[in-house]
Design a protein around this motif. Structure first.
Motif, PDB file in Angstrom:
ATOM      1  N   LYS A 135      13.107  -5.282  -1.825  1.00  0.00           N
ATOM      2  CA  LYS A 135      13.656  -3.976  -1.228  1.00  0.00           C
ATOM      3  C   LYS A 135      12.519  -3.523  -0.139  1.00  0.00           C
ATOM      4  CE  LYS A 135      16.276  -1.459  -3.627  1.00  0.00           C
ATOM      5  NZ  LYS A 135      17.019  -0.551  -4.581  1.00  0.00           N
ATOM      6  N   GLY A 136      13.155  -2.564   0.615  1.00  0.00           N
ATOM      7  CA  GLY A 136      12.062  -1.769   1.473  1.00  0.00           C
ATOM      8  C   GLY A 136      11.519  -2.455   2.895  1.00  0.00           C
ATOM      9  N   SER A 137      10.263  -2.123   3.416  1.00  0.00           N
ATOM     10  CA  SER A 137      10.032  -2.616   4.755  1.00  0.00           C
ATOM     11  C   SER A 137       9.678  -3.938   4.583  1.00  0.00           C
ATOM     12  CB  SER A 137       8.866  -1.714   5.091  1.00  0.00           C
ATOM     13  OG  SER A 137       7.875  -1.875   4.623  1.00  0.00           O
TER      14      SER A 137
ATOM     15  N   GLU B 107       4.703  -7.674  -0.232  1.00  0.00           N
ATOM     16  CA  GLU B 107       3.631  -7.331  -1.344  1.00  0.00           C
ATOM     17  C   GLU B 107       4.500  -7.852  -2.665  1.00  0.00           C
ATOM     18  OE1 GLU B 107       2.554  -3.171  -0.636  1.00  0.00           O
ATOM     19  OE2 GLU B 107       1.269  -3.634   0.877  1.00  0.00           O
ATOM     20  N   LEU B 108       5.642  -7.559  -2.747  1.00  0.00           N
ATOM     21  CA  LEU B 108       6.499  -7.847  -4.024  1.00  0.00           C
ATOM     22  C   LEU B 108       6.622  -9.217  -4.275  1.00  0.00           C
ATOM     23  CD1 LEU B 108       8.228  -6.251  -5.872  1.00  0.00           C
ATOM     24  CD2 LEU B 108      10.071  -6.816  -4.547  1.00  0.00           C
TER      25      LEU B 108
ATOM     26  N   LYS C  50       6.799  -4.933   4.896  1.00  0.00           N
ATOM     27  CA  LYS C  50       5.343  -5.041   4.237  1.00  0.00           C
ATOM     28  C   LYS C  50       5.440  -5.204   2.519  1.00  0.00           C
ATOM     29  CE  LYS C  50       1.022  -2.572   3.893  1.00  0.00           C
ATOM     30  NZ  LYS C  50       0.222  -1.392   4.250  1.00  0.00           N
ATOM     31  N   GLN C  51       6.331  -4.058   2.331  1.00  0.00           N
ATOM     32  CA  GLN C  51       6.857  -3.800   0.934  1.00  0.00           C
ATOM     33  C   GLN C  51       7.271  -5.222   0.300  1.00  0.00           C
ATOM     34  OE1 GLN C  51       9.090  -0.400   1.390  1.00  0.00           O
ATOM     35  NE2 GLN C  51       7.834   1.082   0.474  1.00  0.00           N
ATOM     36  N   ARG C  52       8.173  -5.946   0.936  1.00  0.00           N
ATOM     37  CA  ARG C  52       8.814  -7.061   0.291  1.00  0.00           C
ATOM     38  C   ARG C  52       7.640  -8.165   0.303  1.00  0.00           C
ATOM     39  NH1 ARG C  52      14.833  -7.822   2.976  1.00  0.00           N
ATOM     40  NH2 ARG C  52      15.621  -5.555   2.492  1.00  0.00           N
TER      41      ARG C  52
END
Length: 174
Positions: free
Chosen positions: A156-158, A164-165, A160-162
């Protein structure tokens, strides 16, 4: 040993963008979605035949197998035979037995399944079939994964967030 990661999600959920970003970050290979280009070249009235859908799934698997030899630790796969099977059900209410088999076998091909969420804006391009269709496809995927107890990571998210996840999940695979 190469770890294979498949990215699932309805159209316009960021699968290709995430694959490319991760491939750049990990200095590895990613397998593009063969069906997108094939569809653009061969569709008639926005449809493909069941035989063409089987061809797409077979070719996607072949490309994955070929790219595995060039990958660096991970192979990132933008969609798979299960997705193609779902398109067959959506457009024809059935899939050829060979495609059914490839879809079921696809779950053993990957070390991690990443489901890209539909929390990003819909990119309404000519080859896509609308945001309502995206919601229907996403609901189908979520229901299938839960009903069949398939493990998956929800991205989920941007971007960048994806990224990192997924990187955190890949650390756990080592």
């Amino acid at each position: 040993m190469i770890k294979k990661i498949v990215f699932l999600g309805a159209p316009s959920t960021g699968k290709s963008t995430l694959c490319q970003a991760l491939a750049d970050k990990l200095h590895t290979e990613w397998v593009i979605e063969y069906g997108r280009d094939y569809w653009q070249e061969h569709q008639v009235d926005r449809r493909l035949t069941p035989e063409q859908l089987l061809h797409i799934a077979q070719t996607q698997n072949l490309w994955e197998d070929q790219q595995t030899r060039m990958a660096n630790g991970y192979l990132l796969c933008d969609t798979n035979a299960f997705t193609t099977w779902h398109f067959a059900l959506h457009y024809h209410n059935h899939a050829l037995p060979e495609l059914e088999k490839l879809a079921q076998e696809s779950w053993q091909r990957y070390d991690l399944v990443v489901l890209c969420d539909d929390d990003i804006p819909y990119d309404d391009t000519w080859e896509r079939s609308g945001d309502a269709n995206r919601k229907e496809f996403q609901t189908f995927l979520l229901n299938y994964l839960k009903k069949h107890n398939k493990s998956y990571l929800l991205a989920k998210g941007s971007v960048k967030q994806r990224v990192e996840l997924v990187l955190k999940a890949l650390e756990a695979l080592k």
